[in-house]
Every structure is written in structure tokens, then in C-alpha cells.
Design an enzyme around this catalytic site. Structure first.
Site, PDB file in Angstrom:
ATOM      1  N   TYR A  96      37.752  45.877 -77.002  1.00  0.00           N
ATOM      2  CA  TYR A  96      36.943  45.719 -75.786  1.00  0.00           C
ATOM      3  C   TYR A  96      36.857  44.248 -75.424  1.00  0.00           C
ATOM      4  O   TYR A  96      36.640  43.410 -76.279  1.00  0.00           O
ATOM      5  CB  TYR A  96      35.509  46.189 -76.003  1.00  0.00           C
ATOM      6  CG  TYR A  96      35.313  47.528 -76.672  1.00  0.00           C
ATOM      7  CD1 TYR A  96      36.199  48.576 -76.473  1.00  0.00           C
ATOM      8  CD2 TYR A  96      34.210  47.734 -77.487  1.00  0.00           C
ATOM      9  CE1 TYR A  96      35.986  49.796 -77.080  1.00  0.00           C
ATOM     10  CE2 TYR A  96      33.988  48.949 -78.099  1.00  0.00           C
ATOM     11  CZ  TYR A  96      34.878  49.981 -77.905  1.00  0.00           C
ATOM     12  OH  TYR A  96      34.663  51.179 -78.513  1.00  0.00           O
ATOM     13  N   SER A 145      37.310  44.629 -80.887  1.00  0.00           N
ATOM     14  CA  SER A 145      36.814  43.658 -79.915  1.00  0.00           C
ATOM     15  C   SER A 145      37.867  42.591 -79.645  1.00  0.00           C
ATOM     16  O   SER A 145      38.669  42.246 -80.530  1.00  0.00           O
ATOM     17  CB  SER A 145      35.563  43.002 -80.502  1.00  0.00           C
ATOM     18  OG  SER A 145      35.250  41.825 -79.803  1.00  0.00           O
ATOM     19  N   ASN A 193      34.602  42.341 -72.285  1.00  0.00           N
ATOM     20  CA  ASN A 193      33.146  42.185 -72.172  1.00  0.00           C
ATOM     21  C   ASN A 193      32.519  43.400 -71.482  1.00  0.00           C
ATOM     22  O   ASN A 193      32.473  43.459 -70.250  1.00  0.00           O
ATOM     23  CB  ASN A 193      32.817  40.910 -71.409  1.00  0.00           C
ATOM     24  CG  ASN A 193      33.083  39.670 -72.238  1.00  0.00           C
ATOM     25  OD1 ASN A 193      34.214  39.418 -72.654  1.00  0.00           O
ATOM     26  ND2 ASN A 193      32.051  38.904 -72.509  1.00  0.00           N
ATOM     27  N   GLY A 221      24.053  53.611 -79.644  1.00  0.00           N
ATOM     28  CA  GLY A 221      24.199  52.267 -79.087  1.00  0.00           C
ATOM     29  C   GLY A 221      24.668  52.283 -77.636  1.00  0.00           C
ATOM     30  O   GLY A 221      24.853  53.345 -77.031  1.00  0.00           O
ATOM     31  N   TYR A 222      24.860  51.092 -77.114  1.00  0.00           N
ATOM     32  CA  TYR A 222      25.202  50.941 -75.697  1.00  0.00           C
ATOM     33  C   TYR A 222      26.519  51.654 -75.340  1.00  0.00           C
ATOM     34  O   TYR A 222      26.541  52.555 -74.499  1.00  0.00           O
ATOM     35  CB  TYR A 222      25.271  49.440 -75.412  1.00  0.00           C
ATOM     36  CG  TYR A 222      25.801  49.031 -74.063  1.00  0.00           C
ATOM     37  CD1 TYR A 222      25.380  49.654 -72.887  1.00  0.00           C
ATOM     38  CD2 TYR A 222      26.694  47.964 -73.966  1.00  0.00           C
ATOM     39  CE1 TYR A 222      25.857  49.236 -71.661  1.00  0.00           C
ATOM     40  CE2 TYR A 222      27.169  47.525 -72.743  1.00  0.00           C
ATOM     41  CZ  TYR A 222      26.750  48.173 -71.596  1.00  0.00           C
ATOM     42  OH  TYR A 222      27.227  47.752 -70.386  1.00  0.00           O
ATOM     43  N   TYR A 234      31.214  37.663 -87.765  1.00  0.00           N
ATOM     44  CA  TYR A 234      31.317  38.929 -87.014  1.00  0.00           C
ATOM     45  C   TYR A 234      32.773  39.215 -86.656  1.00  0.00           C
ATOM     46  O   TYR A 234      33.295  40.313 -86.873  1.00  0.00           O
ATOM     47  CB  TYR A 234      30.460  38.855 -85.742  1.00  0.00           C
ATOM     48  CG  TYR A 234      30.861  39.866 -84.697  1.00  0.00           C
ATOM     49  CD1 TYR A 234      30.541  41.206 -84.852  1.00  0.00           C
ATOM     50  CD2 TYR A 234      31.594  39.484 -83.564  1.00  0.00           C
ATOM     51  CE1 TYR A 234      30.934  42.150 -83.910  1.00  0.00           C
ATOM     52  CE2 TYR A 234      31.992  40.415 -82.622  1.00  0.00           C
ATOM     53  CZ  TYR A 234      31.663  41.739 -82.798  1.00  0.00           C
ATOM     54  OH  TYR A 234      32.064  42.664 -81.873  1.00  0.00           O
ATOM     55  N   ASP A 240      23.092  56.100 -92.387  1.00  0.00           N
ATOM     56  CA  ASP A 240      23.886  54.875 -92.381  1.00  0.00           C
ATOM     57  C   ASP A 240      25.315  55.228 -92.819  1.00  0.00           C
ATOM     58  O   ASP A 240      25.496  56.101 -93.669  1.00  0.00           O
ATOM     59  CB  ASP A 240      23.260  53.908 -93.401  1.00  0.00           C
ATOM     60  CG  ASP A 240      23.796  52.501 -93.259  1.00  0.00           C
ATOM     61  OD1 ASP A 240      23.063  51.643 -92.742  1.00  0.00           O
ATOM     62  OD2 ASP A 240      24.952  52.266 -93.665  1.00  0.00           O
ATOM     63  N   GLY A 252      31.109  28.033 -80.401  1.00  0.00           N
ATOM     64  CA  GLY A 252      32.016  29.172 -80.616  1.00  0.00           C
ATOM     65  C   GLY A 252      32.567  29.769 -79.325  1.00  0.00           C
ATOM     66  O   GLY A 252      33.467  30.601 -79.367  1.00  0.00           O
ATOM     67  N   LYS A 256      35.530  42.354 -87.818  1.00  0.00           N
ATOM     68  CA  LYS A 256      36.348  43.211 -86.929  1.00  0.00           C
ATOM     69  C   LYS A 256      37.822  43.106 -87.312  1.00  0.00           C
ATOM     70  O   LYS A 256      38.550  44.093 -87.337  1.00  0.00           O
ATOM     71  CB  LYS A 256      36.153  42.823 -85.461  1.00  0.00           C
ATOM     72  CG  LYS A 256      34.805  43.242 -84.881  1.00  0.00           C
ATOM     73  CD  LYS A 256      34.754  44.731 -84.522  1.00  0.00           C
ATOM     74  CE  LYS A 256      33.350  45.177 -84.159  1.00  0.00           C
ATOM     75  NZ  LYS A 256      33.178  46.605 -83.959  1.00  0.00           N
ATOM     76  N   LEU A 285      25.418  37.764 -71.571  1.00  0.00           N
ATOM     77  CA  LEU A 285      25.146  37.283 -70.215  1.00  0.00           C
ATOM     78  C   LEU A 285      24.494  38.332 -69.300  1.00  0.00           C
ATOM     79  O   LEU A 285      23.436  38.094 -68.725  1.00  0.00           O
ATOM     80  CB  LEU A 285      26.454  36.779 -69.593  1.00  0.00           C
ATOM     81  CG  LEU A 285      26.337  36.228 -68.189  1.00  0.00           C
ATOM     82  CD1 LEU A 285      25.476  34.967 -68.175  1.00  0.00           C
ATOM     83  CD2 LEU A 285      27.720  35.933 -67.607  1.00  0.00           C
TER      84      LEU A 285
HETATM   85  N1  UFG Z   1      26.368  32.896 -71.256  1.00  0.00           N
HETATM   86  C1  UFG Z   1      25.529  32.004 -70.620  1.00  0.00           C
HETATM   87  N2  UFG Z   1      24.186  32.214 -70.744  1.00  0.00           N
HETATM   88  C2  UFG Z   1      23.647  33.232 -71.470  1.00  0.00           C
HETATM   89  C3  UFG Z   1      24.530  34.134 -72.112  1.00  0.00           C
HETATM   90  C4  UFG Z   1      25.891  33.918 -71.989  1.00  0.00           C
HETATM   91  O1  UFG Z   1      25.971  31.069 -69.964  1.00  0.00           O
HETATM   92  O2  UFG Z   1      22.415  33.339 -71.554  1.00  0.00           O
HETATM   93  C5  UFG Z   1      27.826  32.711 -71.102  1.00  0.00           C
HETATM   94  C6  UFG Z   1      28.530  32.455 -72.412  1.00  0.00           C
HETATM   95  O3  UFG Z   1      28.471  31.107 -72.765  1.00  0.00           O
HETATM   96  C7  UFG Z   1      29.919  32.952 -72.091  1.00  0.00           C
HETATM   97  C8  UFG Z   1      29.700  34.101 -71.094  1.00  0.00           C
HETATM   98  O4  UFG Z   1      28.383  33.887 -70.580  1.00  0.00           O
HETATM   99  O5  UFG Z   1      30.648  31.962 -71.460  1.00  0.00           O
HETATM  100  C9  UFG Z   1      29.777  35.469 -71.721  1.00  0.00           C
HETATM  101  O6  UFG Z   1      28.925  35.498 -72.853  1.00  0.00           O
HETATM  102  P1  UFG Z   1      28.544  36.851 -73.594  1.00  0.00           P
HETATM  103  O7  UFG Z   1      27.628  36.476 -74.725  1.00  0.00           O
HETATM  104  O8  UFG Z   1      28.037  37.851 -72.625  1.00  0.00           O
HETATM  105  O9  UFG Z   1      29.935  37.394 -74.129  1.00  0.00           O
HETATM  106  P2  UFG Z   1      30.996  36.721 -75.116  1.00  0.00           P
HETATM  107  O10 UFG Z   1      32.252  36.593 -74.327  1.00  0.00           O
HETATM  108  O11 UFG Z   1      30.489  35.507 -75.775  1.00  0.00           O
HETATM  109  O12 UFG Z   1      31.100  37.820 -76.282  1.00  0.00           O
HETATM  110  C10 UFG Z   1      31.408  39.164 -76.031  1.00  0.00           C
HETATM  111  C11 UFG Z   1      30.715  40.040 -77.055  1.00  0.00           C
HETATM  112  C12 UFG Z   1      31.251  39.799 -78.428  1.00  0.00           C
HETATM  113  C13 UFG Z   1      32.729  39.947 -78.412  1.00  0.00           C
HETATM  114  C14 UFG Z   1      33.345  39.072 -77.386  1.00  0.00           C
HETATM  115  C15 UFG Z   1      34.805  39.354 -77.329  1.00  0.00           C
HETATM  116  O13 UFG Z   1      29.337  39.770 -77.073  1.00  0.00           O
HETATM  117  O14 UFG Z   1      30.722  40.764 -79.307  1.00  0.00           O
HETATM  118  O15 UFG Z   1      32.769  39.337 -76.109  1.00  0.00           O
HETATM  119  O16 UFG Z   1      35.380  38.995 -76.163  1.00  0.00           O
HETATM  120  F1  UFG Z   1      33.220  39.621 -79.620  1.00  0.00           F
END
Ligand code: UFG
Length: 364
Positions: free
Chosen positions: A176, A124, A178, A10-11, A148, A58, A294, A152, A199
Site C-alpha cells: 500500500y 507497505s 498512502n 482496523g482501518y 516498523y 492475538d 525519516g 514489513k 496527514l
Molecule cells: N505530514 C505533515 N504533517 C502532519 C502529518 C504528516 O506535514 O501532521 C506530512 C509528512 O511529513 C509526509 C506526508 O505528510 O510528507 C505524509 O505523511 P503520512 O504520515 O500521512 O504518511 P507517510 O508517507 O509518512 O507514511 C505512510 C504510512 C506508513 C507507510 C508509508 C509507506 O503511515 O505506515 O506511508 O509509504 F509505511
């Protein structure tokens, strides 16, 4: 040390494989390749200049685990293998509980039966739910806003109980924030299967011309520019934190300790889009869209404890995260899909090399 790494393809797993090998340890990689491509491990091998064993299995497969443990005799395990797509976990929670919670239990049972009791866990910031205050310290109350997140949280609780019950375990929970960016070589990076949910990979595909605009989810949050603040942390910094955690398990046995891994700085969605545009020299067209269910307004770490106890701190800033992510994206617009022939891989036992040719064709 001999280090078994689950979810190694994975990443974050693949970046950690590179750093663990570079530090001189022996690695064995285990992955079921459900959500990762074997090409990442081929690239990790090229980057590190050293070979390592790979098993396609697995973590719920106890027979396969026992074979790997008996043959490789790891002294430490780093556990990445898990499902992570938040919306999918809401729609279909059972596969998440099975892969994440049941998988971790099976793994712990197998480890308990072998002699490996050092465990570094990929947790996370999601375990903080919607935090009352930021920056977040490790003692903040834990909760979850999705299945999810609950997996965790459950995995953390299980590991805490194990450590409390038996002082021969030494466990580190790495929370972690982001993770973004890519190895500076541009050889490994994030290769989302399907439309990126996060994002930075989405923006990278907009910059690369694969998607025409970024939908910004919500511009009316209580933040300076109205978009959400997150603590973006470079994946190489994160991978190196695993080395620090490994050292800690050797020095501090008989406990379960949690550490926040972040920079301690929040960046808004708009700031990330601007920084990526500067790093890539490409326009990132934006469309404001409704809030995503969420999402919380601000989530950033107080990383003091990791600095004090692990002597780890994030060194790379947002510009570097974007530049490295863009290098990976522009050199590999189709991710690892083009990486084929690379050696031998064992189906459910212990392999000594990589043979992803068979699987590269099978993975989408
Ligand atoms: N966002 C956008 N457009 C997109 C994707 C994301 O505006 O197309 C915004 C989201 O709304 C958020 C920010 O960018 O405000 C970051 O979103 P991410 O999906 O990149 O990350 P998250 O903070 O939602 O989630 C990440 C991991 C999760 C973890 C979480 C814990 O994906 O697995 O951080 O902090 F649980």
C-alpha cells in the site's frame, strides 16, 4: 470462499470486510482490539447487511488460532494485524517485532498445520525505503528506514521463503502507498487512537475543529512546492484490490507475487490540505515546521503490474478521498467511541456475532 481476516477491525481491515462480504464470501474476523475499536465491525455488518463471526484474539495466540481455524476452516487468509506507528517503532522496537514478525510466524505455523495456504498480506511502500527513482516498480531494491519498515520487510521475506519452499502456498504481497478516505456512506473510516500521526486524519481533525492548525513538516524538499509528495489511494479502492488478490491466489498457486497499490500520482502536503479545505468548506490553518525524521521527498507507485496481473486500478481521485474522509469525520467526530451495543463476540474461540458492548467500555 471462507476468508479469515486478521486485524479486521482496523482501518483497512474493516473496509475490506465490507467488500469481501459484498462479493458474497464468508468472513470471520479476528482482532485483539489493541489499536482498533469493535464498533468498526458492527458498522461493517450493518453496511454489508450480513453477519459474520468475530474472535477477540492475538495472532501470537496459537491456541486461539487453532480453535478458529478448526471451526471456521478458512480457504484464504488476509493478514492485516500489525502495529504501524513509525515513531513508536523507533522508541520501542520489540513490541513491533513481536506483534508483526513473531505474530506472522505463529500464524503461518498454524496455517501450515491446517489446510489453508492462500495468503494475502498487507505490506507497505515502506519496504522501498528511500527510493532512488520514482515512480517505484515492484522490482526496486528494498530497504527500511525504521523498525516498523524492517518488520514489513522481514514479513515479506518470510512469505517469499515459504512460497519458495512449498508450491502449495499461494501468496500475494500488497504494498500500500498512502491509504486515505473512508467508505462513502460515512459509516466506517479511520479512527486513530490519540493524536493522528498521519496527514489526512490530522487534517480532518483540523477541519472538524478538534485541532487548531496543521504543522507541515518541511517546505524545502526538492519538489514543486517544497513539501513531500505521496501517492494517496482511496481505502475503498485498496479494499477492492484484496478481492483481485484473492482471485489471483486461486488462479496462480505456487508463488509469491508483490503488487504496488497506488494511483501512480504524487500529491504534495499543500495540495492535500487545499483539496481537503475545498471538500469540507473549512479553512485549514497551516504552520511550517521542521522536517520529520525519516520522511523522504517523493514516494509514488508505478501501479502497472497490479493493472496487468490483477486487473486492478485505483478509480478515486484526491477530491473524492477528501470528501469521503470529511463525511466520516463530520458524522463521527469521536470515531467509533459512540458505537455500543451490537451483538456477540467470542473471547478466544469462534463467535457467530458481535458483542462489543463489553469492549466498547474497555477501549479508550
Ligand atoms: N505530514 C505533515 N504533517 C502532519 C502529518 C504528516 O506535514 O501532521 C506530512 C509528512 O511529513 C509526509 C506526508 O505528510 O510528507 C505524509 O505523511 P503520512 O504520515 O500521512 O504518511 P507517510 O508517507 O509518512 O507514511 C505512510 C504510512 C506508513 C507507510 C508509508 C509507506 O503511515 O505506515 O506511508 O509509504 F509505511
Amino acid at each position: 470462499m471462507r476468508v479469515l481476516i486478521t486485524g479486521a477491525a482496523g482501518y483497512i481491515g474493516s473496509h475490506t470486510v465490507v467488500e469481501v462480504l459484498a462479493a458474497g464470501h464468508e468472513v470471520h474476523a479476528l482482532d485483539n482490539f489493541v489499536n482498533a475499536r469493535p464498533g468498526s465491525l458492527a458498522r461493517a455488518r450493518d453496511l454489508a447487511g450480513r453477519d459474520f463471526g468475530v474472535t477477540r484474539a492475538d495472532v501470537r495466540d496459537r491456541v486461539a488460532l487453532d480453535r478458529v481455524l478448526a471451526a471456521f476452516r478458512p480457504e484464504l487468509l488476509i493478514h492485516f494485524a500489525a502495529l504501524k506507528a513509525v515513531p513508536q517503532s523507533v522508541a520501542t522496537p520489540l513490541p513491533f517485532y513481536s506483534a508483526n514478525v513473531a505474530g506472522t510466524v505463529t500464524l503461518l505455523e498454524a496455517l501450515a498445520a491446517s489446510d489453508c495456504r492462500r495468503f494475502v498480506f498487507s505490506s507497505s511502500a515502506t519496504v522501498y525505503g528511500d527510493p532512488a527513482t520514482t515512480p517505484i516498480v515492484e522490482t526496486a531494491p528494498r530497504s527500511a528506514t525504521s523498525p516498523y519498515g524492517r518488520t514489513k520487510l522481514m514479513m515479506e521475506r518470510i512469505l517469499e521463503d515459504i512460497a519458495a519452499s512449498d508450491p502449495t502456498w499461494s501468496i500475494v504481497l500488497l504494498r500500500y502507498f498512502n491509504p486515505v478516505g473512508a467508505h462513502p456512506s460515512g459509516m466506517i473510516g479511520e479512527d486513530p487512537i490519540g493524536v493522528p500521526g498521519n496527514l489526512m486524519p490530522f487534517i480532518a481533525q483540523v477541519a472538524g475543529g478538534q485541532r487548531h492548525e496543521l504543522a507541515v513538516f518541511g517546505d524545502d524538499y526538492d519538489t514543486p512546492d517544497g513539501t513531500c509528495l505521496r501517492d494517496y489511494v482511496h481505502v475503498v479502492d485498496l479494499a477492492r484490490a484484496h478481492l483481485a488478490a484473492m482471485d489471483w491466489t486461486v488462479a496462480g498457486s505456487g508463488a509469491c507475487e508483490a503488487f504496488n497499490l497506488g494511483t501512480g500520482r504524487g500529491h504534495s502536503v499543500m495540495e492535500v490540505a487545499r483539496a481537503f479545505s475545498e471538500a469540507s468548506g473549512k479553512a485549514i490553518p497551516i504552520r511550517f515546521a521542521p522536517r520529520r525524521q525519516g520522511d523522504v521527498a517523493r514516494l509514488y507507485a508505478d501501479p502497472t503490474r497490479a493493472k496487468r496481473m490483477l486487473n486492478w486500478r485505483a478509480e478515486r481521485g484526491l477530491a473524492e478521498m477528501c470528501a469521503d474522509s470529511w463525511r466520516w469525520q463530520s458524522l463521527n467526530p469521536h470515531g467509533y467511541a459512540a458505537v455500543v451495543r451490537v451483538g456477540k463476540m467470542d473471547e478466544s474461540g469462534v463467535g457467530t456475532g458481535l458483542d462489543v458492548a463489553r469492549y466498547a467500555a474497555a477501549t479508550p
